[in-house]
Design an enzyme around this catalytic site. Structure first.
Site, PDB file in Angstrom:
ATOM      1  N   ARG A  86      13.776 -36.684  45.367  1.00  0.00           N
ATOM      2  CA  ARG A  86      13.705 -35.216  45.265  1.00  0.00           C
ATOM      3  C   ARG A  86      12.370 -34.697  45.767  1.00  0.00           C
ATOM      4  NH1 ARG A  86      15.217 -33.714  39.581  1.00  0.00           N
ATOM      5  NH2 ARG A  86      17.284 -33.998  40.476  1.00  0.00           N
ATOM      6  N   TYR A  87      11.312 -35.415  45.477  1.00  0.00           N
ATOM      7  CA  TYR A  87       9.967 -34.980  45.869  1.00  0.00           C
ATOM      8  C   TYR A  87       9.482 -35.864  47.023  1.00  0.00           C
ATOM      9  CZ  TYR A  87       9.992 -33.043  41.090  1.00  0.00           C
ATOM     10  OH  TYR A  87      10.304 -32.369  39.937  1.00  0.00           O
ATOM     11  N   ARG A  90       7.536 -39.370  45.763  1.00  0.00           N
ATOM     12  CA  ARG A  90       8.005 -40.238  44.672  1.00  0.00           C
ATOM     13  C   ARG A  90       9.522 -40.236  44.575  1.00  0.00           C
ATOM     14  NH1 ARG A  90       5.715 -35.487  43.363  1.00  0.00           N
ATOM     15  NH2 ARG A  90       6.422 -34.250  41.575  1.00  0.00           N
ATOM     16  N   CYS A  99      20.632 -48.674  27.006  1.00  0.00           N
ATOM     17  CA  CYS A  99      19.462 -48.225  26.246  1.00  0.00           C
ATOM     18  C   CYS A  99      19.477 -48.945  24.905  1.00  0.00           C
ATOM     19  CB  CYS A  99      19.514 -46.719  25.986  1.00  0.00           C
ATOM     20  SG  CYS A  99      19.470 -45.739  27.498  1.00  0.00           S
ATOM     21  N   CYS A 103      20.287 -41.440  22.953  1.00  0.00           N
ATOM     22  CA  CYS A 103      19.823 -40.157  22.433  1.00  0.00           C
ATOM     23  C   CYS A 103      20.868 -39.089  22.737  1.00  0.00           C
ATOM     24  CB  CYS A 103      18.508 -39.765  23.088  1.00  0.00           C
ATOM     25  SG  CYS A 103      17.339 -41.141  23.160  1.00  0.00           S
ATOM     26  N   CYS A 106      20.231 -36.764  25.718  1.00  0.00           N
ATOM     27  CA  CYS A 106      19.955 -37.430  27.006  1.00  0.00           C
ATOM     28  C   CYS A 106      20.484 -36.606  28.180  1.00  0.00           C
ATOM     29  CB  CYS A 106      20.622 -38.801  27.016  1.00  0.00           C
ATOM     30  SG  CYS A 106      20.383 -39.693  28.565  1.00  0.00           S
ATOM     31  N   ARG A 108      20.904 -37.823  31.071  1.00  0.00           N
ATOM     32  CA  ARG A 108      21.645 -38.721  31.956  1.00  0.00           C
ATOM     33  C   ARG A 108      22.762 -39.426  31.186  1.00  0.00           C
ATOM     34  NH1 ARG A 108      17.188 -41.474  34.976  1.00  0.00           N
ATOM     35  NH2 ARG A 108      16.818 -39.641  36.273  1.00  0.00           N
ATOM     36  N   ASP A 269      17.363 -29.914  29.275  1.00  0.00           N
ATOM     37  CA  ASP A 269      17.864 -29.760  30.643  1.00  0.00           C
ATOM     38  C   ASP A 269      19.201 -29.016  30.704  1.00  0.00           C
ATOM     39  OD1 ASP A 269      15.845 -30.994  32.159  1.00  0.00           O
ATOM     40  OD2 ASP A 269      16.538 -32.968  31.525  1.00  0.00           O
ATOM     41  N   ASP A 306      13.235 -28.728  33.968  1.00  0.00           N
ATOM     42  CA  ASP A 306      13.841 -29.219  35.193  1.00  0.00           C
ATOM     43  C   ASP A 306      14.915 -28.218  35.610  1.00  0.00           C
ATOM     44  OD1 ASP A 306      14.154 -31.297  37.185  1.00  0.00           O
ATOM     45  OD2 ASP A 306      13.653 -32.733  35.597  1.00  0.00           O
ATOM     46  N   LYS A 313      10.989 -30.012  38.677  1.00  0.00           N
ATOM     47  CA  LYS A 313      10.343 -29.579  37.438  1.00  0.00           C
ATOM     48  C   LYS A 313       9.379 -28.435  37.744  1.00  0.00           C
ATOM     49  CE  LYS A 313      10.534 -34.194  35.404  1.00  0.00           C
ATOM     50  NZ  LYS A 313      11.221 -34.898  36.521  1.00  0.00           N
TER      51      LYS A 313
HETATM   52  C1  LIG Z   1      10.839 -36.042  36.956  1.00  0.00           C
HETATM   53  C2  LIG Z   1      11.146 -36.598  38.251  1.00  0.00           C
HETATM   54  C3  LIG Z   1      10.138 -37.164  39.029  1.00  0.00           C
HETATM   55  C4  LIG Z   1       8.710 -37.218  38.580  1.00  0.00           C
HETATM   56  O1  LIG Z   1       8.128 -35.968  38.509  1.00  0.00           O
HETATM   57  P1  LIG Z   1       6.673 -35.811  37.886  1.00  0.00           P
HETATM   58  O2  LIG Z   1       6.466 -34.348  37.756  1.00  0.00           O
HETATM   59  O3  LIG Z   1       5.722 -36.473  38.811  1.00  0.00           O
HETATM   60  O4  LIG Z   1       6.706 -36.503  36.559  1.00  0.00           O
HETATM   61  C5  LIG Z   1      10.484 -37.668  40.258  1.00  0.00           C
HETATM   62  N1  LIG Z   1      11.744 -37.617  40.717  1.00  0.00           N
HETATM   63  C6  LIG Z   1      12.733 -37.082  39.997  1.00  0.00           C
HETATM   64  C7  LIG Z   1      14.098 -37.061  40.570  1.00  0.00           C
HETATM   65  C8  LIG Z   1      12.465 -36.566  38.733  1.00  0.00           C
HETATM   66  O5  LIG Z   1      13.475 -36.052  38.000  1.00  0.00           O
HETATM   67  S1  SF4 Z   2      16.975 -40.259  26.792  1.00  0.00           S
HETATM   68 FE1  SF4 Z   2      18.852 -41.206  27.665  1.00  0.00          FE
HETATM   69  S2  SF4 Z   2      18.091 -42.760  29.068  1.00  0.00           S
HETATM   70 FE2  SF4 Z   2      16.382 -42.240  27.702  1.00  0.00          FE
HETATM   71  S3  SF4 Z   2      16.519 -43.723  26.016  1.00  0.00           S
HETATM   72 FE3  SF4 Z   2      17.638 -41.900  25.377  1.00  0.00          FE
HETATM   73  S4  SF4 Z   2      19.771 -42.309  25.953  1.00  0.00           S
HETATM   74 FE4  SF4 Z   2      18.504 -43.761  27.081  1.00  0.00          FE
END
Ligand SMILES: *Cc1c(COP(=O)(O)O)cnc(C)c1O
Ligand code: SF4
Length: 341
Positions: A86-87, A90, A99, A103, A106, A108, A269, A306, A313
């Site tokens: 995305r960025y 990174r 996990c 959570c 979560c 995801r 989120d 996000d 973010k």
């Molecule tokens: C959160 C995230 C990052 C890291 O972002 P930072 O602001 O540097 O913590 C990188 N890629 C994705 C897809 C993310 O969701």
């Molecule tokens: S937030 Fe989601 S990915 Fe992270 S530990 Fe909890 S369940 Fe697992």
């Protein structure tokens, strides 16, 4: 290995009858709680306990909240099956859907939805990701995520780290793991040696409540820090769990005391099934404003949200500016003598 509890086993432990709606939620997003984490529940009335609320299914999770599972648009930004890019500098590597504790908030959950679980990364998926990293030399940082990457064996983690570090442009590896909080015994000597030897690892963990800072979770963080691995924390602002300045002040102070830097505080989120934890940005900003005079910058995280659709973010700050000056930390309006302010 840790012992795990299902939702009905956990409810039975506390003599609670799981309502039918929760059982329906559990069929789709099955609860899983480590023995260690379940034992952190303190309250006589467990349903009000901050640990319980983080792990037990809630009827609101299936409500029509107008959101989708992949609300951040991660799939659309996946150049290979396991990378999210995305960025510019990174990318995230999804290594597993497992996990130590799941959570409820979560973002995801799609990685552990019943029947659709994301398996452990295969050799060919890892190689595809490495090829992409090699072909995109603006990438400097890989976030190893999941699920929880520390569910993989030490050997598998070693392979993943070694392969990433064959990519010339990569300078930093970030490991995102909640395991120091949910299964701190996993942070064993061999793992620490692997992470320490890599030489470029930053560790991002996820404490949400002061009740999670125990002798064991403290020891896990200390072991990482003593091996030269910086440990930072990301919390999620959770309605009914930690949405007060008092609780967050205690959490962030305790983290600094164990040398874990509170890095991010995320608003929930825009993802299906978690919105009942949302406080709203307005409330989050009020809390941040309340905390500023009370907490050192060392203890103060960045508040952020996000955005949907891969927007990334964005940082959220209380507005201290007024038409002709600033609102001071004590609430006074102060004019600034500088020109073009
Ligand atoms: C959160 C995230 C990052 C890291 O972002 P930072 O602001 O540097 O913590 C990188 N890629 C994705 C897809 C993310 O969701
Ligand atoms: S937030 Fe989601 S990915 Fe992270 S530990 Fe909890 S369940 Fe697992």
């Amino acid at each position: 290995m840790s012992k795990y509890y299902t939702a009905s086993q956990a409810a039975e432990m506390f003599n609670i009858e799981l309502p039918d709606e929760c059982r329906e939620v559990d069929k789709i997003y099955p609860a899983l709680i480590s023995e260690y984490y379940l034992n952190l529940i303190e309250r006589e009335d467990p349903q009000t306990d901050p640990i319980w609320q983080q792990v037990m299914p809630h009827s609101a999770e299936l409500a029509d909240d107008g959101m989708i599972e992949d609300g951040l648009g991660e799939v659309a930004q996946s150049p290979t099956s396991r990378l999210i890019h995305r960025y510019a500098d990174r990318a995230v590597l999804l290594t597993t859907g497992r996990c130590a504790t799941r959570c409820r908030f979560c973002f995801r959950k799609r990685a552990w939805r019943h029947g659709g679980e994301l398996g452990d990364i295969s050799d060919s998926e890892l190689d595809d990701a490495i090829d992409y990293l090699k072909a995109n030399n603006q990438l400097r940082e890989v976030l190893i995520s999941g699920g929880d990457p520390l569910m993989l064996s030490n050997r598998r983690l070693q392979t993943i780290i070694d392969k990433i570090n064959t990519v010339q442009s990569i300078e930093v590896i970030r490991i995102a793991s909640r395991i120091p909080v949910t299964w701190p015994q996993r942070i064993n000597r061999e793992l620490i040696d692997i992470l320490s030897a890599a030489g470029n690892i930053w560790f991002l963990t996820h404490f949400n409540h002061p009740q999670e800072i125990t002798e064991q979770s403290t020891a896990a963080c200390q072991a990482l820090i003593n091996a030269g691995i910086p440990v930072l924390n990301q919390s999620v602002l959770l309605k009914g769990i930690n949405n007060s300045a008092g609780i967050l002040e205690e959490l962030f102070r305790k983290l600094v005391k164990i040398k874990v830097k509170p890095h991010y505080l995320f608003h929930i989120d825009p993802v299906h099934g978690v919105w009942h934890f949302a406080t709203g940005i307005k409330r989050g900003l009020e809390i941040m404003r309340e905390l500023r005079p009370r907490l050192s910058s060392l203890a103060t995280p960045i508040f952020a949200i996000d955005l949907p659709d891969g927007g990334g973010k964005v940082n959220l700050q209380p507005n201290y500016r007024t038409t002709n000056g600033f609102t001071a930390i004590d609430g006074r309006i102060i004019e600034h003598p500088g020109k073009n302010m």
